[in-house]
Design a protein around this motif. Structure first.
Motif, short mmCIF file in Angstrom:
data_model
loop_
_atom_site.label_atom_id
_atom_site.label_comp_id
_atom_site.label_asym_id
_atom_site.label_seq_id
_atom_site.Cartn_x
_atom_site.Cartn_y
_atom_site.Cartn_z
N UNK A 1 -4.21 -6.78 1.99
CA UNK A 1 -5.25 -7.22 1.07
C UNK A 1 -6.56 -6.45 1.13
N UNK A 2 -6.61 -5.38 1.89
CA UNK A 2 -7.84 -4.59 1.96
C UNK A 2 -7.96 -3.68 0.74
N UNK A 3 -9.16 -3.57 0.23
CA UNK A 3 -9.44 -2.74 -0.94
C UNK A 3 -9.99 -1.40 -0.48
N UNK A 4 -9.10 -0.48 -0.19
CA UNK A 4 -9.48 0.87 0.24
C UNK A 4 -8.70 1.88 -0.58
N UNK A 5 -9.28 3.03 -0.73
CA UNK A 5 -8.59 4.13 -1.40
C UNK A 5 -7.98 5.03 -0.32
N UNK A 6 -6.87 5.69 -0.61
CA UNK A 6 -6.23 6.54 0.41
C UNK A 6 -7.18 7.60 0.96
N UNK A 7 -8.02 8.18 0.11
CA UNK A 7 -8.93 9.23 0.55
C UNK A 7 -10.09 8.71 1.38
N UNK A 8 -10.29 7.40 1.42
CA UNK A 8 -11.35 6.84 2.25
C UNK A 8 -10.92 6.63 3.70
N UNK A 9 -9.64 6.72 3.94
CA UNK A 9 -9.11 6.49 5.28
C UNK A 9 -9.51 7.62 6.23
N UNK A 10 -9.55 7.30 7.53
CA UNK A 10 -9.85 8.32 8.53
C UNK A 10 -8.84 9.46 8.42
N UNK A 11 -7.60 9.12 8.11
CA UNK A 11 -6.55 10.12 7.88
C UNK A 11 -5.86 9.79 6.56
N UNK A 12 -5.95 10.71 5.63
CA UNK A 12 -5.30 10.51 4.33
C UNK A 12 -3.79 10.54 4.53
N UNK A 13 -3.05 9.68 3.81
CA UNK A 13 -1.59 9.69 3.96
C UNK A 13 -0.99 11.09 3.77
N UNK A 14 0.02 11.38 4.57
CA UNK A 14 0.68 12.69 4.57
C UNK A 14 1.16 13.07 3.16
N UNK A 15 0.80 14.26 2.73
CA UNK A 15 1.25 14.77 1.44
C UNK A 15 0.55 14.19 0.23
N UNK A 16 -0.43 13.35 0.44
CA UNK A 16 -1.09 12.66 -0.67
C UNK A 16 -1.70 13.62 -1.68
N UNK A 17 -2.36 14.65 -1.21
CA UNK A 17 -3.06 15.56 -2.11
C UNK A 17 -2.14 16.60 -2.76
N UNK A 18 -0.89 16.61 -2.41
CA UNK A 18 0.04 17.54 -3.06
C UNK A 18 0.21 17.18 -4.54
N UNK A 19 -0.06 15.94 -4.87
CA UNK A 19 0.05 15.45 -6.24
C UNK A 19 -1.28 15.66 -6.98
N UNK A 20 -1.23 16.39 -8.08
CA UNK A 20 -2.44 16.68 -8.87
C UNK A 20 -3.18 15.40 -9.27
N UNK A 21 -2.46 14.38 -9.69
CA UNK A 21 -3.11 13.13 -10.12
C UNK A 21 -3.92 12.51 -8.98
#
Length: 129
Positions: free
Chosen positions: A37-57
Motif C-alpha cells: 500500500x505504499x505510494x512510491x515510484x520505482x525511480x524513487x527507491x534507493x535501488x531502481x528495479x533491475x532492468x526498469x530503465x531498459x523500457x523507453x516508457x
C-alpha cells in the motif's frame, strides 16, 4: 525500521529475516512495498528495479515526473536535479549525463532548445573524432 519506504532495500529484508517474503515479488522491495500500500515510484527507491530503465516508457515517465515535481521549465532542468531526485543512474547510463538528451527523448524539449541548454550547462557536448 523507521525508514522512509523509498530507502528500504533488499538488505533490509535480509537483515530482518524477511528475505523469503521477497520470493513472491521477484526479489523486488519495490513490488513488496506497492502491494503493502505504499505510494512510491520505482525511480524513487534507493535501488531502481533491475532492468526498469531498459523500457523507453519507464525512462520517459521518470523524466516527466521530475519536471512535474520540480515545477521547472524543462529547459532549466539540470544534471544536479537528476542527481538530487535519485535519477543519477538513469541520466548516467542512458543519456551520458546530458539533461538535454533525456528531456529530448521524453519529448519535452526539441532541437531548437539545444543551444540554450548548452549555453546554460544543461547538456554535455559529445565530440566525435
Amino acid at each position: 525500521l523507521g525508514k522512509d519506504p523509498r530507502d528500504i532495500t533488499y538488505e533490509d529484508f535480509q537483515r530482518n529475516r524477511l528475505i523469503g517474503l521477497l520470493d513472491y515479488y521477484d526479489y523486488s522491495p519495490y513490488e513488496a512495498l506497492i502491494e503493502a500500500g505504499y505510494d512510491v515510484q520505482p525511480w524513487e527507491m534507493a535501488t531502481t528495479p533491475m532492468g526498469f530503465y531498459e523500457n523507453l516508457e519507464n525512462r520517459v515517465a521518470a523524466i516527466r515526473w521530475l519536471v512535474e515535481k520540480l515545477g521547472k521549465d524543462p529547459r532549466d532542468i539540470t544534471y544536479e536535479d537528476f542527481q538530487r531526485n535519485r535519477l543519477n543512474g538513469l541520466i548516467a547510463n542512458y543519456y551520458i549525463n546530458s539533461p538535454y538528451s533525456a528531456l529530448r527523448e521524453a519529448g519535452l524539449v526539441g532541437n531548437e532548445h539545444e543551444q540554450y541548454m548548452r549555453s546554460h550547462a544543461r547538456t554535455l557536448k559529445v565530440y566525435q573524432k
